[in-house]
Design an enzyme around this catalytic site. Structure first.
Site, PDB file in Angstrom:
ATOM      1  N   SER A 148     124.399  61.758 -24.050  1.00  0.00           N
ATOM      2  CA  SER A 148     123.943  60.400 -23.734  1.00  0.00           C
ATOM      3  C   SER A 148     125.130  59.495 -23.390  1.00  0.00           C
ATOM      4  CB  SER A 148     123.126  59.854 -24.907  1.00  0.00           C
ATOM      5  OG  SER A 148     122.399  58.719 -24.529  1.00  0.00           O
TER       6      SER A 148
ATOM      7  N   ASP B 246     112.949  63.948 -20.910  1.00  0.00           N
ATOM      8  CA  ASP B 246     113.830  62.938 -21.505  1.00  0.00           C
ATOM      9  C   ASP B 246     113.271  61.554 -21.168  1.00  0.00           C
ATOM     10  OD1 ASP B 246     115.931  61.119 -22.076  1.00  0.00           O
ATOM     11  OD2 ASP B 246     117.437  62.677 -21.758  1.00  0.00           O
TER      12      ASP B 246
ATOM     13  N   HIS C 277     115.224  63.711 -25.154  1.00  0.00           N
ATOM     14  CA  HIS C 277     116.589  63.199 -25.139  1.00  0.00           C
ATOM     15  C   HIS C 277     117.358  63.689 -26.356  1.00  0.00           C
ATOM     16  CE1 HIS C 277     119.808  60.592 -23.880  1.00  0.00           C
ATOM     17  NE2 HIS C 277     119.837  59.989 -25.038  1.00  0.00           N
TER      18      HIS C 277
END
Length: 273
Positions: free
Chosen positions: A95, A224, A253
């Site tokens: 991320s 995601d 995610h």
């Protein structure tokens, strides 16, 4: 507990296991190095020196009012690598951490970094614009900031449901993962967590991806809901010169369950090539 001190006097916490070629793990927002506990053991067991740090303002690192921006995060990572005298580094970023390791490799890692792997990473840029219609609207990020500012404890619990995709797979819901996501989020200073929303949503990594001169594995779940694949991995792979795109069907995610097992195996194989 082990810390390094950056040139601006900020204490950055890190943890490590094992010996061998160094692998640095960079966490996502609003988490900490605790998000990589399984990987630290797996990679150490595989013969690597596995290292994970808490980004400034997060986890056990110093809670700073200033410096909550991507260039400072990257400078902190550079300080960690330099002070631990790491060479031939392998980088893994999730991320926001994916953006951090890409920028570090492209701008500060020459001669030190050998390979990069990202998962659910924010590059090239998350924010929707005329040039990036697949991106996420500003109102979504304003909502995240409001949640952090007004009731972050409940906000993190609620966010965990989409972070891990439990709203799409309720039968696999883990209260433990939800609770740990909230725990790590609450370890971050409110100021750093709030400021980091702008960092992960508005930082443009296009030039970093184009400048990257080492192999990169770009991993992303096709479910995601936090960093949609169409605005991230599917664009990032077109900007790098030595990239491999790996899409995980049904993966969220958050890195957990079958996705975590497959991802860890794929990164280990990529690093062993």
């Amino acid at each position: 507990m082990p810390y390094i001190t950056t040139p601006d006097g900020t204490e950055i916490y890190y943890t490590e296991l094992g010996e061998g070629r160094p692998v640095i793990f960079s966490h996502g927002w609003p988490l900490s190095s605790d998000a990589w506990q399984k990987e630290l053991k797996l990679f150490a067991d595989a013969g690597y020196r596995a290292i994970a740090h808490d980004r400034r303002g997060h986890g056990r690192s110093a809670r700073t009012y200033r410096g909550n921006d991507m260039d400072t995060y990257v400078a902190d990572l550079a300080s960690l690598a330099e002070q631990l005298d790491l060479q031939d580094i392998l980088l893994v970023g999730h991320s926001t951490g994916g953006g951090e390791v890409v920028r570090y490799a492209a701008t500060r890692g020459a001669g030190r970094v050998s390979k990069v792997a990202t998962a659910g990473a924010v590059p090239p840029i998350m924010l929707q614009s005329a040039a990036n219609p697949e991106g996420t609207p500003l109102e979504v990020f304003d909502g995240i900031r409001a949640g952090v500012l007004n009731d972050r404890s409940q906000f993190y619990k609620d966010l965990a449901e989409t972070f891990f995709g439990f709203n799409h797979q309720p039968e696999k819901r883990s209260q433990g993962l939800v609770d740990d996501f909230q725990r790590q989020g609450m370890m971050a200073g409110l100021n750093a967590a709030y400021d980091c929303v702008k960092v992960f949503s508005e930082t443009d990594f296009t030039k970093d991806l184009e400048a990257l001169d080492v192999p990169i594995l770009i991993a992303h779940g096709d479910d995601d809901q936090i960093v949609p694949i169409a605005a991230a991995a599917e664009k990032a792979i077109t900007l790098v010169s030595q990239g491999t795109l790996k899409v995980y069907e049904g993966a969220s995610h958050g890195i957990w369950g079958d996705y975590q097992v497959a991802l860890d195996d794929d990164i280990l194989a990529f690093f062993a090539e």
